[in-house]
Design a protein around this motif. Structure first.
Motif, PDB file in Angstrom:
ATOM      1  N   ALA A  94      29.273  -9.001 -25.972  1.00 28.16           N
ATOM      2  CA  ALA A  94      29.759  -9.153 -24.610  1.00 28.16           C
ATOM      3  C   ALA A  94      29.778 -10.644 -24.314  1.00 28.16           C
ATOM      4  O   ALA A  94      29.246 -11.454 -25.084  1.00 28.16           O
ATOM      5  CB  ALA A  94      28.867  -8.422 -23.610  1.00 28.16           C
ATOM      6  N   LEU A  95      30.378 -11.023 -23.199  1.00 30.81           N
ATOM      7  CA  LEU A  95      30.354 -12.424 -22.800  1.00 30.81           C
ATOM      8  C   LEU A  95      30.450 -12.532 -21.293  1.00 30.81           C
ATOM      9  O   LEU A  95      30.586 -11.539 -20.579  1.00 30.81           O
ATOM     10  CB  LEU A  95      31.457 -13.229 -23.484  1.00 30.81           C
ATOM     11  N   ALA A  96      30.347 -13.761 -20.794  1.00 32.55           N
ATOM     12  CA  ALA A  96      30.418 -13.998 -19.352  1.00 32.55           C
ATOM     13  C   ALA A  96      30.834 -15.439 -19.109  1.00 32.55           C
ATOM     14  O   ALA A  96      30.570 -16.327 -19.933  1.00 32.55           O
ATOM     15  CB  ALA A  96      29.082 -13.716 -18.686  1.00 32.55           C
ATOM     16  N   PRO A 112      17.254  -8.017 -21.245  1.00 31.53           N
ATOM     17  CA  PRO A 112      16.344  -7.186 -22.046  1.00 31.53           C
ATOM     18  C   PRO A 112      16.924  -6.692 -23.365  1.00 31.53           C
ATOM     19  O   PRO A 112      16.163  -6.278 -24.241  1.00 31.53           O
ATOM     20  CB  PRO A 112      16.042  -6.011 -21.108  1.00 31.53           C
ATOM     21  N   ARG A 113      18.249  -6.734 -23.510  1.00 33.09           N
ATOM     22  CA  ARG A 113      18.839  -6.146 -24.712  1.00 33.09           C
ATOM     23  C   ARG A 113      19.679  -7.117 -25.536  1.00 33.09           C
ATOM     24  O   ARG A 113      20.383  -6.689 -26.451  1.00 33.09           O
ATOM     25  CB  ARG A 113      19.708  -4.940 -24.311  1.00 33.09           C
ATOM     26  N   ALA A 114      19.599  -8.429 -25.265  1.00 28.80           N
ATOM     27  CA  ALA A 114      20.471  -9.333 -26.011  1.00 28.80           C
ATOM     28  C   ALA A 114      19.986 -10.769 -25.976  1.00 28.80           C
ATOM     29  O   ALA A 114      19.422 -11.229 -24.980  1.00 28.80           O
ATOM     30  CB  ALA A 114      21.895  -9.274 -25.453  1.00 28.80           C
ATOM     31  N   SER A 115      20.205 -11.476 -27.073  1.00 27.25           N
ATOM     32  CA  SER A 115      20.112 -12.932 -27.078  1.00 27.25           C
ATOM     33  C   SER A 115      21.413 -13.476 -26.492  1.00 27.25           C
ATOM     34  O   SER A 115      22.430 -12.777 -26.433  1.00 27.25           O
ATOM     35  CB  SER A 115      19.914 -13.460 -28.499  1.00 27.25           C
ATOM     36  N   GLU A 116      21.381 -14.742 -26.067  1.00 28.00           N
ATOM     37  CA  GLU A 116      22.546 -15.352 -25.422  1.00 28.00           C
ATOM     38  C   GLU A 116      22.833 -16.701 -26.057  1.00 28.00           C
ATOM     39  O   GLU A 116      21.915 -17.482 -26.310  1.00 28.00           O
ATOM     40  CB  GLU A 116      22.275 -15.531 -23.928  1.00 28.00           C
ATOM     41  N   ILE A 117      24.091 -16.976 -26.311  1.00 29.57           N
ATOM     42  CA  ILE A 117      24.513 -18.290 -26.777  1.00 29.57           C
ATOM     43  C   ILE A 117      25.484 -18.858 -25.748  1.00 29.57           C
ATOM     44  O   ILE A 117      26.457 -18.196 -25.374  1.00 29.57           O
ATOM     45  CB  ILE A 117      25.139 -18.243 -28.188  1.00 29.57           C
ATOM     46  N   LEU A 118      25.196 -20.052 -25.250  1.00 32.54           N
ATOM     47  CA  LEU A 118      25.943 -20.656 -24.148  1.00 32.54           C
ATOM     48  C   LEU A 118      26.628 -21.927 -24.612  1.00 32.54           C
ATOM     49  O   LEU A 118      26.019 -22.765 -25.293  1.00 32.54           O
ATOM     50  CB  LEU A 118      25.005 -20.938 -22.982  1.00 32.54           C
ATOM     51  N   VAL A 119      27.900 -22.092 -24.237  1.00 32.96           N
ATOM     52  CA  VAL A 119      28.638 -23.320 -24.516  1.00 32.96           C
ATOM     53  C   VAL A 119      29.168 -23.877 -23.204  1.00 32.96           C
ATOM     54  O   VAL A 119      29.719 -23.137 -22.385  1.00 32.96           O
ATOM     55  CB  VAL A 119      29.792 -23.083 -25.524  1.00 32.96           C
ATOM     56  N   VAL A 120      28.967 -25.167 -22.986  1.00 32.00           N
ATOM     57  CA  VAL A 120      29.422 -25.818 -21.765  1.00 32.00           C
ATOM     58  C   VAL A 120      30.881 -26.236 -21.928  1.00 32.00           C
ATOM     59  O   VAL A 120      31.235 -26.953 -22.871  1.00 32.00           O
ATOM     60  CB  VAL A 120      28.551 -27.052 -21.441  1.00 32.00           C
ATOM     61  N   GLY A 149      30.946 -29.239 -24.405  1.00 31.35           N
ATOM     62  CA  GLY A 149      30.976 -28.970 -25.840  1.00 31.35           C
ATOM     63  C   GLY A 149      29.627 -28.659 -26.450  1.00 31.35           C
ATOM     64  O   GLY A 149      29.554 -28.237 -27.609  1.00 31.35           O
ATOM     65  N   ASP A 150      28.544 -28.858 -25.698  1.00 24.94           N
ATOM     66  CA  ASP A 150      27.210 -28.571 -26.225  1.00 24.94           C
ATOM     67  C   ASP A 150      26.913 -27.070 -26.177  1.00 24.94           C
ATOM     68  O   ASP A 150      27.447 -26.335 -25.337  1.00 24.94           O
ATOM     69  CB  ASP A 150      26.143 -29.317 -25.419  1.00 24.94           C
ATOM     70  N   VAL A 151      26.028 -26.645 -27.077  1.00 32.27           N
ATOM     71  CA  VAL A 151      25.685 -25.230 -27.220  1.00 32.27           C
ATOM     72  C   VAL A 151      24.168 -25.068 -27.175  1.00 32.27           C
ATOM     73  O   VAL A 151      23.428 -25.907 -27.704  1.00 32.27           O
ATOM     74  CB  VAL A 151      26.235 -24.657 -28.550  1.00 32.27           C
ATOM     75  N   PHE A 152      23.706 -23.993 -26.541  1.00 32.59           N
ATOM     76  CA  PHE A 152      22.268 -23.703 -26.485  1.00 32.59           C
ATOM     77  C   PHE A 152      22.080 -22.196 -26.623  1.00 32.59           C
ATOM     78  O   PHE A 152      22.923 -21.412 -26.182  1.00 32.59           O
ATOM     79  CB  PHE A 152      21.676 -24.180 -25.159  1.00 32.59           C
ATOM     80  N   VAL A 153      20.966 -21.804 -27.240  1.00 32.30           N
ATOM     81  CA  VAL A 153      20.685 -20.382 -27.473  1.00 32.30           C
ATOM     82  C   VAL A 153      19.432 -19.965 -26.712  1.00 32.30           C
ATOM     83  O   VAL A 153      18.428 -20.681 -26.697  1.00 32.30           O
ATOM     84  CB  VAL A 153      20.487 -20.105 -28.981  1.00 32.30           C
ATOM     85  N   PHE A 154      19.503 -18.792 -26.073  1.00 32.40           N
ATOM     86  CA  PHE A 154      18.359 -18.199 -25.377  1.00 32.40           C
ATOM     87  C   PHE A 154      17.961 -16.912 -26.105  1.00 32.40           C
ATOM     88  O   PHE A 154      18.738 -15.953 -26.126  1.00 32.40           O
ATOM     89  CB  PHE A 154      18.717 -17.881 -23.922  1.00 32.40           C
ATOM     90  N   PHE A 176      26.874 -12.674 -25.823  1.00 31.66           N
ATOM     91  CA  PHE A 176      25.676 -11.845 -25.907  1.00 31.66           C
ATOM     92  C   PHE A 176      25.750 -10.911 -27.113  1.00 31.66           C
ATOM     93  O   PHE A 176      26.829 -10.424 -27.459  1.00 31.66           O
ATOM     94  CB  PHE A 176      25.517 -10.999 -24.638  1.00 31.66           C
ATOM     95  N   GLY A 177      24.586 -10.643 -27.699  1.00 28.97           N
ATOM     96  CA  GLY A 177      24.518  -9.750 -28.845  1.00 28.97           C
ATOM     97  C   GLY A 177      24.330  -8.307 -28.454  1.00 28.97           C
ATOM     98  O   GLY A 177      23.571  -7.577 -29.100  1.00 28.97           O
ATOM     99  N   SER A 178      24.997  -7.880 -27.384  1.00 27.34           N
ATOM    100  CA  SER A 178      24.932  -6.487 -26.939  1.00 27.34           C
ATOM    101  C   SER A 178      26.148  -6.214 -26.074  1.00 27.34           C
ATOM    102  O   SER A 178      26.624  -7.108 -25.369  1.00 27.34           O
ATOM    103  CB  SER A 178      23.658  -6.220 -26.131  1.00 27.34           C
ATOM    104  N   GLN A 179      26.644  -4.983 -26.104  1.00 30.54           N
ATOM    105  CA  GLN A 179      27.754  -4.612 -25.224  1.00 30.54           C
ATOM    106  C   GLN A 179      27.293  -4.523 -23.774  1.00 30.54           C
ATOM    107  O   GLN A 179      28.102  -4.586 -22.849  1.00 30.54           O
ATOM    108  CB  GLN A 179      28.331  -3.275 -25.652  1.00 30.54           C
TER     109      GLN A 179
END
Length: 222
Positions: A94-96, A112-120, A149-154, A176-179
């Motif tokens: 999924a994404l946002a 609660p169900r996914a890690s998140e990778i964010l790009v500015v 252009g920077d990326v961070f992972v939660f 996100f690593g979940s639907q």
């Protein structure tokens, strides 16, 4: 005999690894459908008859427009989960889009169900997450100032935040690593639960006066 025990250990490890992941899909897609009479229940959603699936089931239009940021937090999110894009069902992604005015905040929360990778995409964000207790380090903060252009992972299940520290608007895209990653806003859940948590619990937990706790429970949480 040592070789035998080594083989058993190897098989046990392989078995534990195998069961740590979702099974491989047995079909190309499983488009979610809300009509329970014409679908098959799979992983929390009913699936549309593949013969009735079309391209629009895999299409979402709207990430090109900024989200509404006219609120006290100065931020807004446009989610694209299985609820907005039915074709994501069983695909595990999924994404946002997140928009921030200067000073805009995505308050402490976790998925609660996914890690998140964010790009500015635009602007400057101060982001971070808090680790759990353990390894002789209690609740360490991992934070960075991100630019275009920077990326961070939660990591999944850990409290994190994003704050626009630039002079202009900021835009970011999260994957996100979940639907259906879920969203747990710390302040909302703690002070805005229905019914409310006993003030006795919160006064002891936060070491605050009961009047302050009562005030926070009456606050309108976004």
């Amino acid at each position: 005999m040592k070789a035998f025990y080594f083989l058993i250990s190897l098989l046990a490890l392989a078995s534990s690894v195998a069961f740590a992941y979702d099974p491989s899909p047995l079909q190309d897609f499983c488009v979610a459908i809300n009509d329970t009479k014409t679908g098959v229940f799979v992983n929390g959603r009913f699936c549309k008859d593949p013969k009735l699936v079309n391209a629009n089931d895999f299409f979402f239009q709207g990430l090109g427009r900024p989200a509404n940021t006219l609120n006290p937090l100065g931020s807004g999110v446009t989610p694209v989960t299985v609820h907005e894009l039915l074709g994501l069902n069983t695909l595990g992604v999924a994404l946002a889009r997140a928009d921030f005015v200067p000073g805009g905040l995505s308050p402490p929360h976790f998925h609660p169900r996914a890690s998140e990778i964010l790009v500015v995409l635009e602007g400057t964000l101060y982001v971070g997450f808090v680790g759990s207790n353990g390894n002789n380090c209690d609740n360490p903060l991992f934070a960075k100032v991100l630019h275009k252009g920077d990326v961070f992972v939660f990591p999944m299940g850990l409290i994190h935040f994003q704050l626009n520290v630039g002079y202009g608007d900021a835009v970011a895209i999260s994957g996100f690593g979940s639907q259906n990653p879920g969203l747990f806003l710390i302040a909302n859940a703690t002070f805005g639960s229905k019914p409310e948590i006993s003030p006795e619990v919160l006064t002891k937990a936060f070491q605050l006066n009961e009047d302050i706790i009562r005030y926070l429970q009456k606050t309108f949480w976004l």
